[in-house]
Design a protein around this motif. Structure first.
Motif, PDB file in Angstrom:
ATOM      1  N   ASP A  92       0.840  -1.202   0.000  1.00 46.12           N
ATOM      2  CA  ASP A  92       0.000   0.000   0.000  1.00 46.12           C
ATOM      3  C   ASP A  92       0.876   1.254   0.000  1.00 46.12           C
ATOM      4  O   ASP A  92       0.595   2.227  -0.699  1.00 46.12           O
ATOM      5  N   ALA A  93       1.952   1.219   0.781  1.00 43.35           N
ATOM      6  CA  ALA A  93       2.864   2.368   0.840  1.00 43.35           C
ATOM      7  C   ALA A  93       3.565   2.563  -0.509  1.00 43.35           C
ATOM      8  O   ALA A  93       3.725   3.693  -0.979  1.00 43.35           O
ATOM      9  N   CYS A  94       3.960   1.471  -1.139  1.00 41.51           N
ATOM     10  CA  CYS A  94       4.587   1.578  -2.470  1.00 41.51           C
ATOM     11  C   CYS A  94       3.643   2.292  -3.440  1.00 41.51           C
ATOM     12  O   CYS A  94       4.064   3.111  -4.253  1.00 41.51           O
ATOM     13  N   ARG A  95       2.369   1.940  -3.306  1.00 41.18           N
ATOM     14  CA  ARG A  95       1.360   2.572  -4.168  1.00 41.18           C
ATOM     15  C   ARG A  95       1.388   4.088  -3.981  1.00 41.18           C
ATOM     16  O   ARG A  95       1.170   4.846  -4.924  1.00 41.18           O
ATOM     17  N   ARG A  96       1.672   4.544  -2.759  1.00 38.99           N
ATOM     18  CA  ARG A  96       1.786   5.988  -2.454  1.00 38.99           C
ATOM     19  C   ARG A  96       3.198   6.512  -2.729  1.00 38.99           C
ATOM     20  O   ARG A  96       3.531   7.650  -2.387  1.00 38.99           O
ATOM     21  N   HIS A  97       4.049   5.647  -3.304  1.00 37.79           N
ATOM     22  CA  HIS A  97       5.451   5.970  -3.569  1.00 37.79           C
ATOM     23  C   HIS A  97       6.213   6.301  -2.294  1.00 37.79           C
ATOM     24  O   HIS A  97       6.996   7.244  -2.227  1.00 37.79           O
TER      25      HIS A  97
END
Lengths: 139, 387
Positions: A23-28
Motif C-alpha cells: 500500500d505504501a509503495c502505491r503511495r510511492h
C-alpha cells in the motif's frame, strides 16, 4: 497498456500483514516494519520481533537509499514475463537502515551492475493497482 | 542415550533415472520402495513407519493404501527441501532406536523433468517456505532457485575471489564419476573444464553445467535396528552420526547474516561428528549435496575441509576424484547422476560401503563415508555412515 504477465506480489490470507508495505509503495513511499518496543527494523515482514519478542510494530518510512549487496544476471528466462528482457539483473539492495530487499536497478545495464553501487528507490507503477519499489543509481 | 550405531540402512532401491516418464510420482515411489524392501530382504508388511517427502508431494496414506500396511506406527513428512531425505534418516533412526517403529521406509524423488521442471518455472504445488520469496522477490524476476543461490555465490566470489572455474572443477569431478556409473544420466557424456566454461550462462554467475539435472526418478531407503540388521542378507550400513541444521532466516536467502555460508551444515557438523566420534580424516569418501556446484563448494567450507572462503585454492590443490585425497560424489551427484532430492547420495554411500559398485568406481577398502543433504535456504543435514 499491454497485459502485464509478470508475477505480482500477492499477500496470502495468512500473511495479510504485509499488505501495508505494498500500500505504501502505491503511495510511492518505502516503509519497513519496525519494532515498537526495541526499534529494530526487520524485513521481510514477520509477526514477532526476533530480538525482543514484541508483537507491536509499525511501518516506518525509510530513506530509500542503500547499496547493491549482491546481484545475478538472468540469461535464460525462467518466467515468460521476462522472455523479451533477458539478460536482466536482479539485485539485493542493503538499505541504509540495515535490512535487505530484492529489486531491479532501472538505469544500469546488466553488465554494469556492481556490488557496492549506491542506489536509491524509484517507484514503478507496473499496473493500475501495483507499484514496485525499484532502484536507480544514487545521485 | 545416543543414536550412534543404533540403526542401519539395510535396503536401498531406485527407479531408472530418466528425462521423460509416463509414470506418476507415486508410481516411481512405489517402484523404488519395492526395490529397497527386496534389497533388504523384507516385505511391505514389515513396514511400520513411512517418511514421505514434501517436495515430491506424496503422502503416507498412499503408501498405507498401496503397500497394504495394516498398522503404521509412525509417519512424519519432511519439509526442508533437498535436506528432507537427511532429516528423514534422522527421524527414522529416532523412531527405530526408541522402539516407536521397527522398520522405516523413506522415499524421495519426483518428476523433475516431466512435471516439476524448474527451468520452465514449474515447481509443482507451492511450498509454504517459498511464500515470502514469491511475494517479495518473484515480482523482480528473482523467483527461482539459481537466482537465490546465484546471489549467494556472487557474494562468495566478491568476498573471497572464488571463480567460475573453481565451481567447474567440482562439476567436472562429478561428471568423471558419472562416466563410470552406468545408471547416471551423464554416463556416456564426458565433460572438460572448457566444456563447463563454454556452456551457456543461465543465471550469471552460473553456467548450465553448474546446475543439477532435471530428472524423473525416485529412490528409497529402509532403516531397521542394528540388532535386526545383522540377521538380514546384505552388509549392514550403520548410521554412526546424524544431525540437522536449521539456521536463522529460513524463508529467504536475502536476509541471512552470511548468505555465502552453508550455515545449516556448519551448525549440524559438530553434533553429527560428535555423535559419531569421528573427524574429517576418517572419511573415505563424501557424498556432498550438489543442487548447484556452488552448494558443494560452500559445503566443503562449512564442513571444515577447508577454511571459510578458501574453497577456490582448495579445489585447485586437492583431488576430489576416486583414488584422490577426498573422493566426492562418487556416483556423479545431482549434477551428473540424477537429481532425486539427494536420496541417491545415501544410496551411493551404502553401495560404496557394501563395496558393491563397479570396480572402477569403488573406493577401495572404504569403511566410513560422509553424506550431506541441503535444501531450501541453507538448511542442512550431516550424516556419517559406516560398514
Amino acid at each position: 497498456m499491454a497485459e502485464y504477465i509478470k508475477p505480482l506480489p500477492k499477500p496470502l490470507p495468512e500473511t495479510m500483514f504485509t499488505a501495508g508495505f505494498w500500500d505504501a509503495c502505491r503511495r510511492h513511499e518505502l516503509v519497513i516494519q519496525r519494532c515498537k518496543a526495541c526499534g529494530k527494523y526487520r524485513h521481510y515482514p514477520q509477526l514477532m520481533c526476533p530480538q525482543c519478542y514484541s508483537m507491536e510494530w509499525e511501518w516506518s518510512k525509510v530513506s530509500g537509499k542503500g547499496k547493491v549487496y549482491t546481484y545475478v544476471v538472468t540469461h535464460r528466462p525462467f518466467n515468460p514475463g521476462w522472455a523479451n528482457e533477458v539478460p536482466y539483473a536482479s539485485v539485493t539492495v542493503e538499505l541504509d537502515e540495515g535490512v535487505r530487499m530484492v529489486s531491479n536497478v532501472i538505469d544500469v545495464k546488466p553488465e554494469d551492475v556492481e556490488i557496492g553501487t549506491p542506489v536509491e528507490v524509484e517507484f514503478v507503477d507496473v499496473t493500475e493497482e501495483v507499484t514496485l519499489p525499484m532502484f536507480k543509481k544514487a545521485r | 542415550m545416543t543414536l550412534k550405531d543404533k540403526c542401519c540402512i539395510v535396503g536401498i532401491g531406485n527407479t531408472a533415472y530418466t528425462r521423460g516418464t509416463d509414470k506418476t510420482t507415486m508410481q516411481l515411489h512405489l517402484e523404488a520402495a519395492l526395490k529397497a524392501l527386496a534389497d533388504a530382504g523384507l516385505k511391505p508388511s514389515d513396514v511400520d513407519a513411512v517418511i514421505p517427502n514434501a517436495v515430491a508431494g506424496t503422502i503416507a496414506e498412499d503408501f498405507i493404501l498401496n503397500l497394504g500396511i495394516r498398522d503404521l506406527h509412525m509417519t512424519s513428512t519432511m519439509h526442508n527441501g533437498g535436506a528432507a531425505i537427511g532429516s528423514a534418516v534422522q527421524s527414522a533412526c529416532m523412531a527405530v532406536a526408541t522402539g516407536i517403529a521397527s522398520c522405516a521406509l523413506l522415499v524421495a524423488g519426483r518428476r523433475g523433468y516431466s512435471a516439476q521442471r524448474a527451468s520452465k518455472g514449474v515447481t509443482g504445488s507451492p511450498l509454504p517456505v517459498m511464500n515470502t520469496a514469491h511475494e517479495f522477490e518473484a515480482p523482480f524476476g528473482h523467483g527461482n532457485v539459481p537466482m537465490w543461490f546465484g546471489s549467494a555465490c556472487r557474494r562468495h566470489m566478491h568476498l573471497y575471489g572464488t571463480k567460475s572455474e573453481h565451481l567447474g572443477r567440482i562439476a567436472v569431478t562429478c561428471r568423471k564419476h558419472a562416466n563410470l556409473n552406468p545408471q547416471a544420466l551423464m554416463y556416456s557424456k564426458p565433460m572438460t573444464l572448457d566444456d563447463h566454461q563454454n556452456s551457456p550462462i543461465i543465471v550469471d554467475p552460473f553456467h548450465l553445467l553448474d546446475a543439477s539435472l532435471e530428472t524423473d526418478g525416485a529412490g528409497a531407503l529402509v532403516i531397521v535396528s542394528a540388532e535386526r540388521a545383522r540377521d538380514l542378507p546384505k552388509t549392514p550400513v550403520y548410521v554412526m552420526g546424524i544431525a540437522e541444521g536449521h539456521p536463522p532466516c529460513p524463508t529467504s536467502i536475502t536476509q541471512k547474516e552470511d548468505m555465502a555460508d552453508m550455515e545449516g551444515l556448519r551448525l549440524a557438523k559438530p553434533r553429527a561428528f560428535g555423535m559419531a566420534e569421528v573427524d574429517l580424516k576418517d572419511f573415505d569418501f563424501a557424498e556432498i549435496y550438489d543442487g548447484y556446484s556452488w552448494i558443494t563448494a560452500a559445503s566443503l567450507e562449512a564442513l571444515g575441509f577447508c577454511g571459510k572462503g578458501e574453497v577456490g585454492p582448495f579445489v585447485e590443490s586437492v583431488s576430489l576424484e576416486i583414488g584422490g585425497n577426498l573422493p566426492i560424489n562418487t556416483h556423479g551427484g545431482l549434477l551428473s547422476e540424477a537429481h532425486v532430492s539427494g536420496v541417491n547420495h545415501f544410496i551411493e554411500a551404502v553401495r560404496q560401503l557394501r563395496r558393491e559398485v563397479e570396480p572402477a568406481r569403488q573406493v577401495k577398502d572404504c569403511e566410513i563415508g560422509l553424506v550431506t543433504s541441503a535444501g531450501d535456504f541453507h538448511e542442512g543435514v550431516v550424516a556419517i555412515l559406516r560398514r
